[in-house]
Design a protein around this motif. Sequence first.
Motif, PDB file in Angstrom:
ATOM      1  N   UNK A  51       4.984  -0.111   7.924  1.00 16.23           N
ATOM      2  CA  UNK A  51       4.540  -0.697   6.733  1.00 16.23           C
ATOM      3  C   UNK A  51       3.803  -2.234   7.608  1.00 16.23           C
ATOM      4  N   UNK A  52       4.362  -2.807   8.472  1.00 18.86           N
ATOM      5  CA  UNK A  52       4.003  -3.676   9.140  1.00 18.86           C
ATOM      6  C   UNK A  52       2.583  -3.445   9.851  1.00 18.86           C
ATOM      7  N   UNK A  53       2.677  -2.398  10.517  1.00 19.31           N
ATOM      8  CA  UNK A  53       1.238  -1.993  10.896  1.00 19.31           C
ATOM      9  C   UNK A  53       0.270  -1.618   9.956  1.00 19.31           C
ATOM     10  N   UNK A  54       0.599  -1.090   9.040  1.00 24.48           N
ATOM     11  CA  UNK A  54      -0.325  -0.764   7.945  1.00 24.48           C
ATOM     12  C   UNK A  54      -0.863  -2.073   7.049  1.00 24.48           C
ATOM     13  N   UNK A  55       0.056  -3.066   7.276  1.00 21.24           N
ATOM     14  CA  UNK A  55      -0.461  -4.221   6.335  1.00 21.24           C
ATOM     15  C   UNK A  55      -1.575  -4.991   7.444  1.00 21.24           C
ATOM     16  N   UNK A  56      -1.150  -4.838   8.919  1.00 13.55           N
ATOM     17  CA  UNK A  56      -2.226  -5.484   9.800  1.00 13.55           C
ATOM     18  C   UNK A  56      -3.389  -4.791   9.626  1.00 13.55           C
ATOM     19  N   UNK A  57      -3.608  -3.442   9.589  1.00 12.70           N
ATOM     20  CA  UNK A  57      -4.602  -2.821   9.565  1.00 12.70           C
ATOM     21  C   UNK A  57      -5.685  -3.005   8.217  1.00 12.70           C
ATOM     22  N   UNK A  58      -4.818  -3.344   7.176  1.00  9.38           N
ATOM     23  CA  UNK A  58      -5.410  -3.488   5.916  1.00  9.38           C
ATOM     24  C   UNK A  58      -5.792  -4.896   6.002  1.00  9.38           C
ATOM     25  N   UNK A  59      -5.472  -5.918   6.489  1.00  4.46           N
ATOM     26  CA  UNK A  59      -6.076  -7.280   6.665  1.00  4.46           C
ATOM     27  C   UNK A  59      -7.194  -7.342   7.732  1.00  4.46           C
ATOM     28  N   UNK A  60      -7.259  -6.389   8.883  1.00  6.52           N
ATOM     29  CA  UNK A  60      -8.130  -6.230   9.534  1.00  6.52           C
ATOM     30  C   UNK A  60      -9.439  -5.586   8.884  1.00  6.52           C
ATOM     31  N   UNK A  61      -9.247  -4.620   8.222  1.00  5.94           N
ATOM     32  CA  UNK A  61     -10.167  -3.868   7.467  1.00  5.94           C
ATOM     33  C   UNK A  61     -11.034  -4.830   6.257  1.00  5.94           C
ATOM     34  N   UNK A  62     -10.095  -5.697   5.742  1.00  5.28           N
ATOM     35  CA  UNK A  62     -10.679  -6.453   4.707  1.00  5.28           C
ATOM     36  C   UNK A  62     -11.278  -7.570   5.423  1.00  5.28           C
ATOM     37  N   UNK A 146     -16.287   0.710   8.994  1.00  7.03           N
ATOM     38  CA  UNK A 146     -14.987   0.438   9.844  1.00  7.03           C
ATOM     39  C   UNK A 146     -13.980  -0.154   9.179  1.00  7.03           C
ATOM     40  N   UNK A 147     -14.320  -1.064   8.371  1.00  4.92           N
ATOM     41  CA  UNK A 147     -13.297  -1.925   7.623  1.00  4.92           C
ATOM     42  C   UNK A 147     -12.676  -0.901   6.596  1.00  4.92           C
ATOM     43  N   UNK A 148     -13.576  -0.116   5.812  1.00  2.28           N
ATOM     44  CA  UNK A 148     -13.207   0.793   4.916  1.00  2.28           C
ATOM     45  C   UNK A 148     -12.031   1.734   5.573  1.00  2.28           C
ATOM     46  N   UNK A 149     -12.413   2.368   6.785  1.00  2.54           N
ATOM     47  CA  UNK A 149     -11.455   3.095   7.552  1.00  2.54           C
ATOM     48  C   UNK A 149     -10.247   2.504   7.779  1.00  2.54           C
ATOM     49  N   UNK A 150     -10.322   1.171   8.210  1.00  4.80           N
ATOM     50  CA  UNK A 150      -8.980   0.614   8.688  1.00  4.80           C
ATOM     51  C   UNK A 150      -8.408   0.412   7.226  1.00  4.80           C
ATOM     52  N   UNK A 151      -8.754   0.159   6.119  1.00  3.42           N
ATOM     53  CA  UNK A 151      -7.906  -0.206   4.900  1.00  3.42           C
ATOM     54  C   UNK A 151      -7.449   1.293   4.391  1.00  3.42           C
ATOM     55  N   UNK A 153      -6.580   3.740   6.610  1.00  4.92           N
ATOM     56  CA  UNK A 153      -5.339   3.943   7.293  1.00  4.92           C
ATOM     57  C   UNK A 153      -4.289   3.077   7.324  1.00  4.92           C
ATOM     58  N   UNK A 154      -4.427   1.651   6.887  1.00  2.00           N
ATOM     59  CA  UNK A 154      -3.602   0.953   6.683  1.00  2.00           C
ATOM     60  C   UNK A 154      -2.656   1.211   5.397  1.00  2.00           C
ATOM     61  N   UNK A 155      -3.640   1.548   4.283  1.00  2.00           N
ATOM     62  CA  UNK A 155      -2.748   1.931   3.097  1.00  2.00           C
ATOM     63  C   UNK A 155      -1.904   3.167   3.310  1.00  2.00           C
ATOM     64  N   UNK A 156      -2.550   4.074   3.930  1.00  2.00           N
ATOM     65  CA  UNK A 156      -1.688   5.427   4.454  1.00  2.00           C
ATOM     66  C   UNK A 156      -0.304   5.022   5.050  1.00  2.00           C
ATOM     67  N   UNK A 157      -0.495   4.233   6.105  1.00  6.28           N
ATOM     68  CA  UNK A 157       0.681   3.695   6.881  1.00  6.28           C
ATOM     69  C   UNK A 157       1.590   2.917   5.983  1.00  6.28           C
ATOM     70  N   UNK A 158       1.044   2.214   4.785  1.00  7.45           N
ATOM     71  CA  UNK A 158       2.022   1.377   4.329  1.00  7.45           C
ATOM     72  C   UNK A 158       2.812   2.310   3.286  1.00  7.45           C
ATOM     73  N   UNK A 159       1.883   3.224   2.849  1.00 12.26           N
ATOM     74  CA  UNK A 159       2.618   4.117   1.562  1.00 12.26           C
ATOM     75  C   UNK A 159       3.734   5.088   2.377  1.00 12.26           C
ATOM     76  N   UNK A 160       3.303   5.567   3.884  1.00 11.26           N
ATOM     77  CA  UNK A 160       3.979   6.484   4.098  1.00 11.26           C
ATOM     78  C   UNK A 160       5.524   5.706   4.714  1.00 11.26           C
ATOM     79  N   UNK A 161       5.042   4.446   5.298  1.00 11.11           N
ATOM     80  CA  UNK A 161       6.285   3.773   5.761  1.00 11.11           C
ATOM     81  C   UNK A 161       7.299   3.406   4.494  1.00 11.11           C
ATOM     82  N   UNK A 162       6.691   2.951   3.415  1.00 11.07           N
ATOM     83  CA  UNK A 162       7.584   2.723   2.278  1.00 11.07           C
ATOM     84  C   UNK A 162       8.193   4.230   1.738  1.00 11.07           C
ATOM     85  N   UNK A 163       7.807   5.176   1.882  1.00  9.23           N
ATOM     86  CA  UNK A 163       8.219   6.532   1.712  1.00  9.23           C
ATOM     87  C   UNK A 163       9.473   6.915   2.585  1.00  9.23           C
TER      88      UNK A 163
END
Length: 193
Positions: A51-62, A146-151, A153-163
């Motif tokens: 989740x933390x890594x995914x949130x960082x990717x989301x921020x970087x992607x944005x 690249x930003x869309x790809x990072x977001x 990936x980040x969203x996928x990590x957040x979702x899988x982490x929460x799951x």
Amino acid sequence: MNKVLCSLIVVGVVGITGCATPQNNFASKVKAESEKHLDVSQQWEQGQKDVKKGEALLADGRKAISKGNAQIREGEKLITQARSNAQKQREAFQAMASSLTGAQNGKRAADLVERLDDIADAWEDADEMYVDGKELIEDGNTNVAEGQSETEQGQALVTSGKTRMQQAESTYQQRTGQGLVEQMHLEEKPNNF
């Protein structure tokens, strides 16, 4: 001397261990209970890391998307300005070229040629500005992609982490018969006997 040294070591060890505050989360609570739930604790911690890594990717992607959009806007402005400048220089060149036939002497012809050269230089500058604008747009599109790809990936990590975290909590609940929130609440109630 040895007593002082030993005292300093003891104080140092106590200070270091006293400053380390344990985390108060699901994983630390489960670890404190028993080693038999260690796999659940590790699963939950991995989910938290994801989740933390995914949130960082989301921020970087944005940020990359924002930067890319800014580059695209700047490139479009350059292209608009370049087109306008090129049109002005083209018109000035054509007007000056038509006056070449009216040159009465060599000095006048040299002056006209020099002015034509200045117009041609300004026209070339407009052409270079156009190329710079296109490059900015291309860079912007790359950053947006690249930003869309990072977001994603980040969203996928957040979702899988929460799951993963929810699965760990569910597994723990199945093993113990009660949820951790319920258990923590029961432990906080004072005994009024």
